[in-house]
Design a protein around this motif. Structure first.
Motif, mmCIF file in Angstrom:
data_model
loop_
_atom_site.group_PDB
_atom_site.id
_atom_site.type_symbol
_atom_site.label_atom_id
_atom_site.label_comp_id
_atom_site.label_asym_id
_atom_site.label_seq_id
_atom_site.Cartn_x
_atom_site.Cartn_y
_atom_site.Cartn_z
ATOM 1 N N GLY A 391 -64.421 6.949 52.328
ATOM 2 C CA GLY A 391 -64.882 8.101 53.106
ATOM 3 C C GLY A 391 -63.852 9.214 53.141
ATOM 4 N N LEU A 392 -62.592 8.861 53.297
ATOM 5 C CA LEU A 392 -61.530 9.873 53.304
ATOM 6 C C LEU A 392 -61.398 10.560 51.948
ATOM 7 N N ILE A 393 -61.592 9.821 50.873
ATOM 8 C CA ILE A 393 -61.556 10.429 49.529
ATOM 9 C C ILE A 393 -62.619 11.513 49.424
ATOM 10 N N VAL A 394 -63.831 11.188 49.885
ATOM 11 C CA VAL A 394 -64.931 12.163 49.793
ATOM 12 C C VAL A 394 -64.640 13.385 50.653
ATOM 13 N N LEU A 395 -64.067 13.202 51.836
ATOM 14 C CA LEU A 395 -63.719 14.343 52.694
ATOM 15 C C LEU A 395 -62.730 15.273 51.993
ATOM 16 N N GLU A 396 -61.718 14.699 51.331
ATOM 17 C CA GLU A 396 -60.748 15.537 50.617
ATOM 18 C C GLU A 396 -61.390 16.203 49.409
ATOM 19 N N ALA A 397 -62.304 15.494 48.745
ATOM 20 C CA ALA A 397 -63.000 16.094 47.607
ATOM 21 C C ALA A 397 -63.829 17.300 48.049
ATOM 22 N N LEU A 398 -64.478 17.194 49.209
ATOM 23 C CA LEU A 398 -65.264 18.317 49.729
ATOM 24 C C LEU A 398 -64.388 19.536 50.003
#
Length: 626
Positions: A391-398
């Motif tokens: 989930g944190l990876i996706v937040l940084e990707a966004l």
């Protein structure tokens, strides 16, 4: 930036995922559910039974199939409109070059080892694509963001080389079970079932699997001893090997009285003192006609609990049975076997051999479960941690896709004892001006140029410590070494003929003051090595006989920047204990890269919006992670 802008970005942009293991399964699911429409996924691994407890996209029926392809099929069942391209292959393959990386807006790593992480970092730098890194171990985890020119790259902070032990410790004076496990993997298993034509650096010491002052008719030449003799049953062969390596060799080592003046003397082990004769004198002679890669000595011996510590008799039985089963059921593997943590029979052999040697040297024995973790570089994973990190990876990707790079954070999943924080977000550091990867600043190579060879430099420094896959080495305008499929045969033979020459004996001697230029065209990597001759090295602290100094050392222990010292489970396994770690087939969640030197680092830390007054606070001390 609003949610509509995020929606447009994630539906339009292409992202690359590397790794489809514990983190990768969670990440692919989260990306698809978040709305990402164009995803490429690379993974070279196939599904193992041991993956199923946390890599929830896989089922037992998928064992043996490609992780990348099965993960794609599983996600398409609940998100059929997503364009997912699965690549079953090694990210180091030539097809995944700089141009391949340039087609993506962001790269998301769920890898399991240092070498592959370095490789992806260099391709992202060359392609100008931001990278989001990740790792977990147990309840701990981290997500880091790397943007070329704006933040530190993945290699801006030094990653310690895999820990290795002196050869004499492994072969002569083990004091920990890991020493015995390395011995069992790299020497005993290799001698019996591996490629005997390959040089083994553990063979240079005469104390363990080597001949000494003995009747040669009884002991025989080392190369011949570990072969099944004409008319000899597999059980007789296994018994002969047992008495040799756990009995005779220990007695030989005991002849050197000076070695044991300050150490506990080991106890020789002989089969007739451990097991009844009928258990190791059977006359059957397996011909190896039946091949079964999943065969298990535990099954045939009725040992059901992998977490039970076997006694000496049980270890002896497992040792004998594994040897016989290799000859009777796995004969095609003999002569080319390489240890694999998912090879049950190999794990059983290593466990039994290591435990028997440990018992001889007064070292506590361990269960197969623990020994497998140490031998296979396993830190047992927790699925919920993988989900949080994904989930944190996706937040940084966004944030990256919507150009909010100033909001990007390095987030560490670690409970802070005084602030009661589970997730610790930290502002990314600026690029390290001394980084040998993104700034190309020179390094100093301290080496004994009279004894060290170019092969030593390539294997121990360029590949193991600097992460170079296909090195090209030049001295001034002279090309000293290169590899490649398009290399002419006579040139390849010429370079090969020089590999075993000492550096000082090269046509143009390589010694103090000489600068070697190293390049890897696939990685678009280049660095300079300033050679410095050095006569001696501390065998305990510098077992490779080589030392990289200068810029790698200069970035450690500064006062005002976060210094994440990267630590995998090197204290536990061959990746570290034995200097190996270039395989890409372990689960991503089995290697954790943690900011151990967060302790004492002074760093601005972003607090949640709900906190009163302060939006920032100074962290004077954070806990070390292990």
């Amino acid at each position: 930036m609003g949610s509509e802008e995020e929606r447009i970005a994630i539906e339009k942009e292409k992202v690359l995922m590397v790794g489809a293991g514990g983190i990768g399964c969670e990440l692919l699911k989260t990306l698809a559910l978040t709305g990402f429409k164009h995803i490429h996924l690379i993974d070279m691994d196939t599904i193992e039974v041991s993956n199923l407890n946390r890599q929830f996209l896989f089922r037992k029926s998928h064992v043996g199939q490609s992780k990348a392809k099965v993960a794609r099929e599983a996600v398409l069942k609940f998100r059929p409109g997503v364009d997912i391209v699965a690549h079953h292959g090694n990210v180091k393959n030539a097809e995944f070059d700089i141009d391949f990386f340039k087609q993506f807006s962001v790269v998301l790593n769920g890898l399991d080892n240092l070498e592959a992480r370095r490789h992806v970092n260099r391709l992202c730098l060359a392609a100008g694509v931001p990278l989001v890194e990740s790792g977990t171990t147990g309840y701990l985890g981290q997500v880091t963001v790397h943007i070329n020119g704006k933040t530190e790259c993945y290699e801006c902070q030094p990653k310690p080389a895999p820990k290795s032990y002196p050869v004499c410790t492994i072969t002569s004076t083990p004091s920990k079970l890991i020493h015995c496990i390395v011995w069992a993997k790299e020497l005993a298993l290799a001698k019996l079932f591996g490629d005997k034509s390959q040089a083994n650096e553990l063979d240079v010491r005469p104390s363990v699997l080597a001949d000494a002052k003995a009747d040669t008719n009884e002991v025989g030449n080392d190369a011949d001893f570990f072969e099944l003799r004409r008319g000899e049953s597999t059980s007789q062969f296994a018994g002969r090997v047992f008495d040799r390596i756990f009995g005779y060799n220990i007695e030989t080592a005991l002849q050197n009285e000076d070695t044991w003046k300050a150490r506990r003397r080991p106890d020789p082990l002989y089969l007739d003192k451990i097991l009844p004769p009928e258990e190791f004198t059977a006359e059957e002679n397996g011909n190896g006609e039946i091949e079964n890669p999943t065969v298990s000595a535990m099954v045939t011996l009725g040992l059901k609990n992998p977490q039970k510590i076997w006694d000496v008799q049980e270890n002896a039985r497992v040792f004998l049975e594994t040897i016989q089963l290799f000859f009777k059921r796995r004969s095609k593997d003999i002569g080319k076997l390489v240890f694999d943590k998912d090879d049950q029979l190999a794990v059983e052999f290593v466990t039994a051999a290591a435990n028997l040697r440990a018992h001889s040297f007064g070292i506590p024995m361990q269960s197969l479960f623990e020994a497998k973790g140490m031998a296979g570089n396993i830190i047992h994973a927790i699925a919920t941690t993988n989900a949080c990190i994904a989930g944190l990876i996706v937040l940084e990707a966004l944030k990256l896709l919507t150009k909010r790079t100033e909001q990007c954070r390095m987030t560490y999943c670690v409970e802070h004892p005084t602030r009661k924080m589970l997730l610790v977000p930290v502002e990314p550091a600026e690029p390290n001006p001394h980084c040998y990867v993104c700034s190309e600043t020179p390094l100093v190579l301290e080496v004994n140029t009279v004894t060290a060879t170019m092969r030593d430099v390539i294997e121990k420094v360029l590949k193991r410590k600097l992460g170079v896959d296909s090195p090209v080495i030049m001295q001034g305008s002279s090309l000293l070494y290169e590899t490649g499929d398009d290399l002419e045969e006579d040139m390849a033979a010429h370079y090969a003929s020089l590999l075993n020459k000492s550096l000082a004996s090269y046509p143009t001697p390589i010694t103090t003051g000489v600068v070697l230029t190293v390049e890897d065209y696939h990685q678009d990597f280049r660095c300079s090595l300033h050679v410095k001759h050095r006569e001696t090295f501390d065998e305990e602290k510098e077992p490779d006989g080589m030392l990289i100094t200068g810029d790698i050392a200069s970035v450690v222990n500064t006062d005002d920047t976060l210094q994440p010292k990267i630590v995998a489970d090197e204290d536990l396994s061959n990746k570290v204990e034995n200097g190996h770690g270039d395989d890409d087939d372990d689960d991503d969640d089995m290697v954790m890269f943690t900011p151990e030197t967060l302790a004492g680092a002074k760093r601005k830390l972003e607090e949640e919006e709900s906190l009163p007054v302060e939006k920032r606070l100074k962290i004077e001390q954070l806990p070390a992670m292990s």
